[in-house]
Motif scaffolding. Structure first.
Motif, PDB file in Angstrom:
ATOM      1  N   ARG A  84       0.711  -0.924   0.164  1.00  0.00           N
ATOM      2  CA  ARG A  84      -0.091   0.069   0.139  1.00  0.00           C
ATOM      3  C   ARG A  84       0.971   1.172   0.172  1.00  0.00           C
ATOM      4  O   ARG A  84       1.955   1.193   0.678  1.00  0.00           O
ATOM      5  N   ALA A  85       0.498   2.134  -0.813  1.00  0.00           N
ATOM      6  CA  ALA A  85       1.321   3.585  -0.621  1.00  0.00           C
ATOM      7  C   ALA A  85       0.299   4.806  -1.140  1.00  0.00           C
ATOM      8  O   ALA A  85      -0.829   4.425  -1.685  1.00  0.00           O
ATOM      9  N   VAL A 135       0.175  -1.073  -4.836  1.00  0.00           N
ATOM     10  CA  VAL A 135       1.391  -0.605  -5.902  1.00  0.00           C
ATOM     11  C   VAL A 135       2.378  -2.016  -6.035  1.00  0.00           C
ATOM     12  O   VAL A 135       2.707  -2.562  -4.850  1.00  0.00           O
ATOM     13  N   ASP A 136       2.778  -2.429  -7.040  1.00  0.00           N
ATOM     14  CA  ASP A 136       3.395  -3.587  -7.274  1.00  0.00           C
ATOM     15  C   ASP A 136       4.871  -3.144  -6.887  1.00  0.00           C
ATOM     16  O   ASP A 136       5.640  -2.074  -7.219  1.00  0.00           O
ATOM     17  N   PRO A 155       3.595   8.553 -11.995  1.00  0.00           N
ATOM     18  CA  PRO A 155       3.078   8.432 -10.627  1.00  0.00           C
ATOM     19  C   PRO A 155       4.280   8.683  -9.796  1.00  0.00           C
ATOM     20  O   PRO A 155       5.497   8.180  -9.834  1.00  0.00           O
ATOM     21  N   HIS A 156       3.968   9.011  -8.401  1.00  0.00           N
ATOM     22  CA  HIS A 156       5.054   9.247  -7.549  1.00  0.00           C
ATOM     23  C   HIS A 156       4.585   9.000  -5.983  1.00  0.00           C
ATOM     24  O   HIS A 156       3.308   9.147  -5.651  1.00  0.00           O
ATOM     25  N   VAL A 157       5.546   8.592  -5.303  1.00  0.00           N
ATOM     26  CA  VAL A 157       5.199   8.215  -3.927  1.00  0.00           C
ATOM     27  C   VAL A 157       5.933   9.437  -3.038  1.00  0.00           C
ATOM     28  O   VAL A 157       7.166   9.211  -3.204  1.00  0.00           O
ATOM     29  N   PRO A 158       5.188  10.254  -2.375  1.00  0.00           N
ATOM     30  CA  PRO A 158       6.144  11.205  -1.389  1.00  0.00           C
ATOM     31  C   PRO A 158       6.307  10.757  -0.258  1.00  0.00           C
ATOM     32  O   PRO A 158       6.288   9.360  -0.109  1.00  0.00           O
ATOM     33  N   GLY A 159       6.878  11.671   0.475  1.00  0.00           N
ATOM     34  CA  GLY A 159       7.228  11.235   2.021  1.00  0.00           C
ATOM     35  C   GLY A 159       8.815  11.455   1.970  1.00  0.00           C
ATOM     36  O   GLY A 159       9.573  10.315   1.723  1.00  0.00           O
ATOM     37  N   TYR A 176       5.891   7.407   2.144  1.00  0.00           N
ATOM     38  CA  TYR A 176       4.257   7.168   2.101  1.00  0.00           C
ATOM     39  C   TYR A 176       3.949   5.769   1.709  1.00  0.00           C
ATOM     40  O   TYR A 176       3.159   5.775   0.605  1.00  0.00           O
ATOM     41  N   ALA A 177       4.625   4.773   2.028  1.00  0.00           N
ATOM     42  CA  ALA A 177       4.310   3.316   1.422  1.00  0.00           C
ATOM     43  C   ALA A 177       4.844   2.378   2.559  1.00  0.00           C
ATOM     44  O   ALA A 177       5.756   2.672   3.381  1.00  0.00           O
ATOM     45  N   GLU A 178       4.455   1.166   2.334  1.00  0.00           N
ATOM     46  CA  GLU A 178       4.603   0.030   3.370  1.00  0.00           C
ATOM     47  C   GLU A 178       6.168  -0.377   3.362  1.00  0.00           C
ATOM     48  O   GLU A 178       6.837  -0.913   4.034  1.00  0.00           O
ATOM     49  N   LYS A 179       6.802  -0.064   1.863  1.00  0.00           N
ATOM     50  CA  LYS A 179       8.185  -0.239   1.792  1.00  0.00           C
ATOM     51  C   LYS A 179       8.816   1.033   0.983  1.00  0.00           C
ATOM     52  O   LYS A 179       8.277   1.630   0.267  1.00  0.00           O
ATOM     53  N   ALA A 180      10.140   0.876   1.154  1.00  0.00           N
ATOM     54  CA  ALA A 180      11.046   1.820   0.481  1.00  0.00           C
ATOM     55  C   ALA A 180      12.191   1.153   0.040  1.00  0.00           C
ATOM     56  O   ALA A 180      12.838   0.786   0.944  1.00  0.00           O
TER      57      ALA A 180
END
Length: 328
Positions: A2-3, A21-22, A59-63, A99-103
């Protein structure tokens, strides 16, 4: 995983929502971290919303901050199970963030979680608190001591200002906290502020380049006209640590405070800070930031809360520190 995914449509409009998100979409790097907590900073508000010129591709994942546990590492410095913290390095801006379960990030960008801190506490600190400690350290390195007099903190109810107020008070300084929100007075006094300075007293420029010598030091998160005014009120040889520009990027000042009073203007950057100074700052945070005061700053949140919080922080509506439980 999840992200919070920020997407851009054909008209350039941005939208942010929590999606599955894969992991194959994650950037390539040598350490994968199971993220436990993140936080919300002004830059995050920009990256969740308009982009602010910080985000390169969608698309982008912030944080821009996160803390968690190493899951996979091909770098000898980190092994699975290690607790780590990340702030800066344009993660969450040009690189997918927390902002995701993994980075997945470069080992060079990580710092071991300091002994005595939990991952949740580390994100209650986050970039804002890390920056506040860098500012305090810079002021100390330039001679600031509690006996020198009052230290001013501008934008004191924000993230950087809150942590700076708590650290300085804990170290024995008299802290004068500037705020434009009267309702935050009790909160700031609870953090250790000995005086509340209404924002309107400082946010107008004056024609005189020098005023009465008032402040022994200053952590300034505002910039603009307020910083210009404060420079003219510093004591001889005192320093201002500039950490933000909530009041504008301009500086309508003269060089007179520097030439006649030996005032120092110290620029504080947290993004590209060298590793050794990062470790020093985090060790100081673990020692000199009272955890009970840190907890008083915390507003809990989940990934689903982030679109609203991103908009709120851009409007100056977020008090203290937001801690995002990305697993909730």
């Amino acid at each position: 995983m999840r992200a919070l995914l920020v997407e851009e449509d054909d008209q350039g409009q941005k939208s942010a929502s929590v999606k599955e998100v894969d992991e194959s979409q994650m950037p390539e790097a040598n350490v994968t971290v199971a993220v436990e907590y993140s936080t919300v900073n002004y830059k995050d508000g920009l990256c969740i919303g308009p982009g602010g010129g910080l985000v390169r591709t969608y698309p982008h994942v912030p944080g821009i901050d996160f803390a968690g546990t190493v899951e996979v590492s091909s770098d000898d410095r980190y092994k699975p199970g290690d607790k780590v913290v990340l702030t800066g390095w344009r993660v969450g801006e040009a690189w997918w963030g927390g902002y995701a379960e993994k980075a997945r990030v470069k080992a060079d960008w990580l710092v071991p979680l300091p002994e005595g801190l939990t991952t949740r506490q580390a994100m209650a600190v986050g970039t804002a608190g890390f920056t506040a400690m860098l500012a305090v350290m810079a002021l100390e390195d330039h001679g600031l001591k509690p006996e020198n007099g009052e230290v001013l903190v501008t934008g004191a109810a924000g993230g950087v200002g809150s942590v700076a107020t708590a650290i300085l008070a804990h170290l024995g300084y008299e802290v004068a906290a500037v705020t434009g929100r009267p309702e935050t007075e009790a909160y700031l006094r609870g953090l250790g502020a000995s005086r509340i300075v209404p924002r309107e007293e400082l946010n107008e420029t004056v024609k005189r380049p020098l005023e009465s010598e008032t402040w022994a030091g200053c952590v300034d998160a505002v910039g603009g006209a307020m910083l210009a005014r404060v420079l003219g009120q510093m004591k001889y040889g005192a320093s201002v640590a500039a950490v933000g520009l909530a009041g504008g990027a301009g500086l309508p000042a003269t060089v007179v405070p520097f030439l006649l009073r030996g005032v120092n203007l110290l620029g504080i950057d947290s993004v590209m800070q060298p590793y050794e100074n990062r470790v020093r700052a985090w060790e100081r945070i673990a020692k000199d930031l009272p955890m009970e005061k840190l907890e008083a700053m915390v507003q809990p949140a989940t990934l689903g809360d982030l679109p609203k919080l991103g908009a709120d922080i851009l409007k100056g509506r977020v008090k203290g520190r937001v801690v995002v439980d990305v697993t909730a």
